[in-house]
Design an enzyme around this catalytic site. Structure first.
Site, short mmCIF file in Angstrom:
data_model
loop_
_atom_site.label_atom_id
_atom_site.label_comp_id
_atom_site.label_asym_id
_atom_site.label_seq_id
_atom_site.Cartn_x
_atom_site.Cartn_y
_atom_site.Cartn_z
CE LYS A 29 -3.11 2.81 2.73
NZ LYS A 29 -3.63 3.08 4.09
CG ASN B 163 -5.49 1.59 12.37
OD1 ASN B 163 -5.17 0.43 12.58
ND2 ASN B 163 -5.05 2.59 13.12
CB THR B 164 -8.41 5.92 13.63
OG1 THR B 164 -7.09 6.13 13.11
CG2 THR B 164 -8.58 6.77 14.88
N GLY C 163 -7.70 9.35 10.09
CA GLY C 163 -7.93 9.43 11.53
C GLY C 163 -8.97 10.43 11.97
CB ALA D 184 -8.24 7.85 5.16
N GLY D 185 -10.91 8.01 7.04
CA GLY D 185 -12.06 8.86 7.33
C GLY D 185 -13.27 8.16 7.91
#
Length: 329
Positions: free
Chosen positions: A172, A281-282, A233, A259-260
């Site tokens: 990635k 992830n976050t 994040g 993301a987001g």
């Protein structure tokens, strides 16, 4: 003889081979990659490579930066770079309180692919746990990423070390533009992608939600496009669904929202737009109960996918009664 290892000077009795150095440092050669004076030393050459006074050594390994879903329809799989998966949820390995929590979240998510960062080996405290001891590379597809890289050269160097450490050529790529927004630097991203593809890598690429840039990345040979839903994040959800849908409609390779995403409903939105998968992830790691959130994400991705395949009802300007008017009392 003085060597600089991971930025710190250390003295050794010479001469010394790479294999002897790793033995002295109590490192398992199978779990690391080593660079000498900016040149990767293949694992097969560890015994034959003699170190010299003043050499600069970098030693890295993977850090935290399931089974196929049991009730997924067998035919509803997706494929990237020759790897076919049932799970459409990819999770990260950063921000968890420890690798054990990360492992339990991965199991709850029933994911098959996880992203991993590449960082220097901790030579000071060898008792620190390793990611690969909790998340087995034979069970999960490891997707090395370039988190924290701001130039194409740094990204390429990082992924070459990742390939040496684990043998993975599916990676990635993310090349960031600034520390505050962590938005991708698209010119550098394109340049780095071209270098990696030329070097034999299969590149899944983090990019802006710009359909033109996304198509350009596909045209140069990227195997998957990963447009952001919102800043990394941030948990703001899908900010530009129109552009994401356009990217999906124009792509012939998998599209993964990256993301987001902040909660399960936002993962479902990404899937309802027709994306092949969601990367988060976050949203899991920073939830009050990460393992429960991982399970919620699993179900949301499945629900969003089923809704997309079912085909939503058309939007209408005015009401349309559900019950027939014929026979009204």
């Amino acid at each position: 003889m003085e060597l600089t290892i991971n930025g710190e000077p250390r003295r050794f009795d010479g001469p010394l081979s790479v294999a002897q150095l790793l033995s002295d440092l109590d490192l398992d050669a199978r779990k690391i990659a080593l660079e000498r004076n900016l040149e990767i030393v293949p694992r097969s050459a560890f015994d034959a490579t003699t170190l010299g006074d003043g050499d600069r050594i970098e030693i890295v390994h993977f850090i935290g930066g399931g089974d196929a879903a049991k009730d997924s329809a067998p035919e509803d799989t997706w494929t990237v770079a020759g790897r076919t998966m049932h799970s459409r949820l990819i999770i990260g390995t950063g921000k968890y309180k420890d690798y054990e929590e990360n492992r339990r979240a991965a199991e709850a998510a029933e994911c098959e692919m996880i992203t991993v960062a590449v960082r220097r080996v901790n030579l000071t405290d060898r008792s620190q746990p390793l990611l690969v001891d909790s998340l087995d590379p034979k069970k999960y597809i490891f997707l090395p990423n370039t988190a924290g890289c701001f130039t194409g050269e740094d990204a390429v160097r990082t992924l070459r070390l990742a390939r040496e450490a684990g043998g993975w050529d599916l990676v990635k790529l993310e090349v960031l533009g600034d520390q505050k927004t962590l938005y991708p630097d698209m010119p550098e991203t394109l340049r780095a992608a071209e270098m990696l593809i030329k070097d034999g890598f299969q590149v899944m690429v983090y990019c802006s939600d710009d359909p033109i840039q996304a198509k350009r990345l596909e045209e140069i040979g990227c195997c998957a496009i990963m447009p952001l839903g919102a800043p990394i994040g941030s948990g703001l959800g899908i900010q530009n669904p129109v552009n994401i849908r356009i990217i999906v409609e124009n792509a012939t390779v998998p599209v993964v929202v990256d993301a987001g995403v902040g909660t399960a409903s936002e993962a479902a939105v990404a899937m309802e737009l027709g994306c092949d998968a969601v990367m988060t992830n976050t949203a899991i790691a920073e939830a009050k109960y990460p393992v429960q959130m991982a399970a919620a994400m699993k179900h949301a991705v499945k629900a969003g996918r089923l809704a997309y395949l079912a085909g939503r009802m058309p939007r209408k300007r005015y009401a349309d009664p559900s019950s027939p008017l014929a026979g009204l009392i």
